[in-house]
Design a protein around this motif. Structure first.
Motif, PDB file in Angstrom:
ATOM      1  N   PRO A 100      39.317  50.005  50.125  1.00 18.31           N
ATOM      2  CA  PRO A 100      40.634  49.368  49.975  1.00 18.31           C
ATOM      3  C   PRO A 100      40.611  47.919  50.463  1.00 18.31           C
ATOM      4  CG  PRO A 100      40.846  51.512  51.026  1.00 18.31           C
ATOM      5  CD  PRO A 100      39.367  51.198  50.971  1.00 18.31           C
ATOM      6  N   LEU A 101      41.431  47.119  49.842  1.00 21.88           N
ATOM      7  CA  LEU A 101      41.539  45.711  50.194  1.00 21.88           C
ATOM      8  C   LEU A 101      42.872  45.490  50.898  1.00 21.88           C
ATOM      9  CD1 LEU A 101      40.244  42.863  49.776  1.00 21.88           C
ATOM     10  CD2 LEU A 101      41.672  42.691  47.731  1.00 21.88           C
ATOM     11  N   SER A 102      42.834  44.867  52.053  1.00 22.70           N
ATOM     12  CA  SER A 102      44.082  44.618  52.765  1.00 22.70           C
ATOM     13  C   SER A 102      44.822  43.444  52.135  1.00 22.70           C
ATOM     14  CB  SER A 102      43.810  44.316  54.246  1.00 22.70           C
ATOM     15  OG  SER A 102      43.325  43.000  54.400  1.00 22.70           O
ATOM     16  N   ALA A 103      46.126  43.469  52.258  1.00 20.82           N
ATOM     17  CA  ALA A 103      46.958  42.375  51.731  1.00 20.82           C
ATOM     18  C   ALA A 103      46.585  41.053  52.397  1.00 20.82           C
ATOM     19  CB  ALA A 103      48.431  42.691  51.940  1.00 20.82           C
ATOM     20  N   HIS A 104      46.273  41.097  53.695  1.00 19.49           N
ATOM     21  CA  HIS A 104      45.896  39.902  54.444  1.00 19.49           C
ATOM     22  C   HIS A 104      44.628  39.270  53.862  1.00 19.49           C
ATOM     23  CE1 HIS A 104      45.298  37.226  57.866  1.00 19.49           C
ATOM     24  NE2 HIS A 104      44.071  37.686  57.950  1.00 19.49           N
ATOM     25  N   VAL A 105      43.624  40.086  53.571  1.00 13.45           N
ATOM     26  CA  VAL A 105      42.363  39.576  53.026  1.00 13.45           C
ATOM     27  C   VAL A 105      42.581  39.061  51.605  1.00 13.45           C
ATOM     28  CG1 VAL A 105      40.018  40.234  52.305  1.00 13.45           C
ATOM     29  CG2 VAL A 105      40.906  40.983  54.518  1.00 13.45           C
ATOM     30  N   ALA A 106      43.344  39.793  50.807  1.00  9.31           N
ATOM     31  CA  ALA A 106      43.620  39.377  49.430  1.00  9.31           C
ATOM     32  C   ALA A 106      44.322  38.017  49.405  1.00  9.31           C
ATOM     33  CB  ALA A 106      44.465  40.422  48.719  1.00  9.31           C
ATOM     34  N   GLU A 107      45.327  37.862  50.250  1.00 14.48           N
ATOM     35  CA  GLU A 107      46.068  36.601  50.297  1.00 14.48           C
ATOM     36  C   GLU A 107      45.190  35.471  50.837  1.00 14.48           C
ATOM     37  OE1 GLU A 107      48.740  33.967  49.363  1.00 14.48           O
ATOM     38  OE2 GLU A 107      48.929  36.076  48.835  1.00 14.48           O
ATOM     39  N   GLY A 108      44.354  35.784  51.825  1.00  8.97           N
ATOM     40  CA  GLY A 108      43.443  34.781  52.374  1.00  8.97           C
ATOM     41  C   GLY A 108      42.462  34.264  51.335  1.00  8.97           C
ATOM     42  N   ILE A 115      42.055  31.711  43.381  1.00 10.01           N
ATOM     43  CA  ILE A 115      42.172  32.761  42.366  1.00 10.01           C
ATOM     44  C   ILE A 115      42.403  34.104  43.063  1.00 10.01           C
ATOM     45  CG2 ILE A 115      40.728  31.618  40.635  1.00 10.01           C
ATOM     46  CD1 ILE A 115      38.435  33.511  41.500  1.00 10.01           C
ATOM     47  N   PRO A 116      43.136  35.004  42.416  1.00 13.28           N
ATOM     48  CA  PRO A 116      43.346  36.309  43.039  1.00 13.28           C
ATOM     49  C   PRO A 116      42.126  37.204  42.869  1.00 13.28           C
ATOM     50  CG  PRO A 116      44.411  36.248  40.904  1.00 13.28           C
ATOM     51  CD  PRO A 116      43.856  34.862  41.150  1.00 13.28           C
ATOM     52  N   LEU A 117      41.984  38.146  43.756  1.00 16.45           N
ATOM     53  CA  LEU A 117      40.945  39.165  43.629  1.00 16.45           C
ATOM     54  C   LEU A 117      41.447  40.273  42.712  1.00 16.45           C
ATOM     55  CD1 LEU A 117      39.927  39.367  47.356  1.00 16.45           C
ATOM     56  CD2 LEU A 117      38.354  38.860  45.480  1.00 16.45           C
ATOM     57  N   LEU A 118      40.584  40.783  41.869  1.00 13.50           N
ATOM     58  CA  LEU A 118      40.914  41.914  41.022  1.00 13.50           C
ATOM     59  C   LEU A 118      40.321  43.162  41.657  1.00 13.50           C
ATOM     60  CD1 LEU A 118      40.189  40.372  37.505  1.00 13.50           C
ATOM     61  CD2 LEU A 118      42.336  40.434  38.769  1.00 13.50           C
ATOM     62  N   GLU A 119      41.197  44.052  42.112  1.00 17.26           N
ATOM     63  CA  GLU A 119      40.723  45.295  42.724  1.00 17.26           C
ATOM     64  C   GLU A 119      40.346  46.290  41.642  1.00 17.26           C
ATOM     65  OE1 GLU A 119      42.809  46.727  46.411  1.00 17.26           O
ATOM     66  OE2 GLU A 119      44.284  45.301  45.619  1.00 17.26           O
ATOM     67  N   THR A 120      39.271  47.009  41.882  1.00 15.12           N
ATOM     68  CA  THR A 120      38.814  48.024  40.944  1.00 15.12           C
ATOM     69  C   THR A 120      38.708  49.376  41.631  1.00 15.12           C
ATOM     70  OG1 THR A 120      36.467  47.656  41.410  1.00 15.12           O
ATOM     71  CG2 THR A 120      37.456  46.319  39.667  1.00 15.12           C
ATOM     72  N   TYR A 121      38.666  50.410  40.824  1.00 18.43           N
ATOM     73  CA  TYR A 121      38.440  51.765  41.319  1.00 18.43           C
ATOM     74  C   TYR A 121      37.470  52.444  40.371  1.00 18.43           C
ATOM     75  CZ  TYR A 121      39.034  56.732  42.179  1.00 18.43           C
ATOM     76  OH  TYR A 121      38.792  58.051  42.430  1.00 18.43           O
ATOM     77  N   GLY A 122      36.558  53.186  40.916  1.00 20.99           N
ATOM     78  CA  GLY A 122      35.623  53.941  40.097  1.00 20.99           C
ATOM     79  C   GLY A 122      34.741  54.804  40.969  1.00 20.99           C
ATOM     80  N   MET A 123      33.923  55.562  40.322  1.00 15.75           N
ATOM     81  CA  MET A 123      32.991  56.450  41.019  1.00 15.75           C
ATOM     82  C   MET A 123      31.690  56.516  40.224  1.00 15.75           C
ATOM     83  SD  MET A 123      35.449  59.702  41.916  1.00 15.75           S
ATOM     84  CE  MET A 123      35.628  60.127  40.190  1.00 15.75           C
ATOM     85  N   THR A 124      30.637  56.865  40.895  1.00 16.14           N
ATOM     86  CA  THR A 124      29.366  57.080  40.212  1.00 16.14           C
ATOM     87  C   THR A 124      29.541  58.084  39.084  1.00 16.14           C
ATOM     88  OG1 THR A 124      28.144  56.607  42.232  1.00 16.14           O
ATOM     89  CG2 THR A 124      26.989  57.873  40.535  1.00 16.14           C
ATOM     90  N   GLU A 125      30.304  59.134  39.349  1.00 11.82           N
ATOM     91  CA  GLU A 125      30.483  60.211  38.376  1.00 11.82           C
ATOM     92  C   GLU A 125      31.313  59.794  37.163  1.00 11.82           C
ATOM     93  OE1 GLU A 125      29.953  61.715  42.511  1.00 11.82           O
ATOM     94  OE2 GLU A 125      31.317  60.281  41.583  1.00 11.82           O
ATOM     95  N   SER A 126      32.012  58.668  37.250  1.00 14.62           N
ATOM     96  CA  SER A 126      32.832  58.207  36.123  1.00 14.62           C
ATOM     97  C   SER A 126      32.258  56.941  35.495  1.00 14.62           C
ATOM     98  CB  SER A 126      34.276  57.968  36.573  1.00 14.62           C
ATOM     99  OG  SER A 126      34.330  56.879  37.477  1.00 14.62           O
ATOM    100  N   PHE A 136      45.217  39.065  33.906  1.00 10.32           N
ATOM    101  CA  PHE A 136      46.411  38.230  33.789  1.00 10.32           C
ATOM    102  C   PHE A 136      47.609  39.119  34.062  1.00 10.32           C
ATOM    103  CE2 PHE A 136      43.246  36.548  30.794  1.00 10.32           C
ATOM    104  CZ  PHE A 136      43.034  35.309  31.380  1.00 10.32           C
ATOM    105  N   GLY A 137      48.632  38.581  34.659  1.00 11.30           N
ATOM    106  CA  GLY A 137      49.823  39.364  34.946  1.00 11.30           C
ATOM    107  C   GLY A 137      49.901  39.742  36.417  1.00 11.30           C
ATOM    108  N   ILE A 138      50.747  40.698  36.718  1.00  6.14           N
ATOM    109  CA  ILE A 138      51.042  41.089  38.094  1.00  6.14           C
ATOM    110  C   ILE A 138      49.904  41.916  38.680  1.00  6.14           C
ATOM    111  CG2 ILE A 138      52.625  42.397  39.565  1.00  6.14           C
ATOM    112  CD1 ILE A 138      54.818  41.727  37.473  1.00  6.14           C
ATOM    113  N   LYS A 139      49.483  41.528  39.883  1.00  5.44           N
ATOM    114  CA  LYS A 139      48.477  42.271  40.632  1.00  5.44           C
ATOM    115  C   LYS A 139      49.142  42.811  41.882  1.00  5.44           C
ATOM    116  CE  LYS A 139      45.350  38.972  38.802  1.00  5.44           C
ATOM    117  NZ  LYS A 139      46.316  38.734  37.740  1.00  5.44           N
ATOM    118  N   LYS A 140      48.967  44.073  42.155  1.00  4.55           N
ATOM    119  CA  LYS A 140      49.554  44.684  43.345  1.00  4.55           C
ATOM    120  C   LYS A 140      48.425  45.032  44.306  1.00  4.55           C
ATOM    121  CE  LYS A 140      53.392  46.660  40.769  1.00  4.55           C
ATOM    122  NZ  LYS A 140      54.066  47.892  40.355  1.00  4.55           N
ATOM    123  N   THR A 141      48.323  44.256  45.389  1.00  2.00           N
ATOM    124  CA  THR A 141      47.283  44.515  46.370  1.00  2.00           C
ATOM    125  C   THR A 141      47.440  45.930  46.907  1.00  2.00           C
ATOM    126  OG1 THR A 141      47.198  42.190  46.970  1.00  2.00           O
ATOM    127  CG2 THR A 141      46.262  43.750  48.553  1.00  2.00           C
TER     128      THR A 141
END
Length: 178
Positions: A100-108, A115-126, A136-141
């Motif tokens: 997980p990415l903290s809001a503080h680190v993302a804003e920093g 530029i904003p960081l793009l958070e991703t989610y995934g697994m080896t199995e997927s 582009f558009g709204i990013k929710k940390t």
């Protein structure tokens, strides 16, 4: 991954993720090469090399890196390092995953790099990345964003006795099914 992030042949992507792992191999390397872009491996041992992080800003300038695959622990270290006179204006996309990415680190990061960081989610199995914040558009940390094309994902409740599952309501905790 390359289509979602808009990777083009003229792009230069860096990664320090281990290439023996699905995240480093697929999201970090192969998608870049398939799109005809240039790949810069931070070192043969990735971010673990003692100079990989400390030289990152200068590496962005030297290779005109346009996209970077990062992780929260590396981002925290980069926030402590001055950019100095390095020209990092080529950097237009930075993604993060593994934790997980903290809001503080993302804003920093956004404040420091522009530029904003793009958070991703995934697994080896997927096969690596399943979701990402939109480029582009709204990013929710704190949110891993939207599913990639051809990925179905939902949170479900599992009934162990009947071995069945049902979809969770919004904001209800459950198990992720991809």
């Amino acid at each position: 991954f390359g289509m979602v992030y808009g990777t083009k042949a003229e792009d230069v992507r860096s990664t320090g993720l281990p290439v023996f792992h699905v995240g480093g191999a697929l999201a970090g390397c192969l998608h870049t090469l398939v799109r005809g872009a240039t790949l810069v491996l931070m070192t043969s041992i990735g971010w673990r090399h003692p100079t990989a992080v400390s030289n990152f800003w200068n590496t962005v300038e030297a290779f005109r890196i346009s996209a970077a695959a990062l992780v929260p622990t590396i981002i925290n270290q980069l926030l402590r390092l001055p950019i100095g006179s390095a020209d990092i204006s080529s950097l237009r996309v930075a993604s993060t995953g593994t934790a997980p990415l903290s809001a503080h680190v993302a804003e920093g990061f956004k404040t420091k790099v522009g530029i904003p960081l793009l958070e991703t989610y995934g697994m080896t199995e997927s096969t690596s990345v399943t979701t990402s914040n939109p480029r582009f558009g709204i990013k929710k940390t704190g949110s891993a964003g939207l599913p990639f094309p051809y990925q179905d994902i939902k949170a479900v409740r599992i009934d162990a006795q009947t071995r069945s599952f049902s979809e969770c309501a919004p904001n209800e905790a459950g198990n992720i099914v991809i």
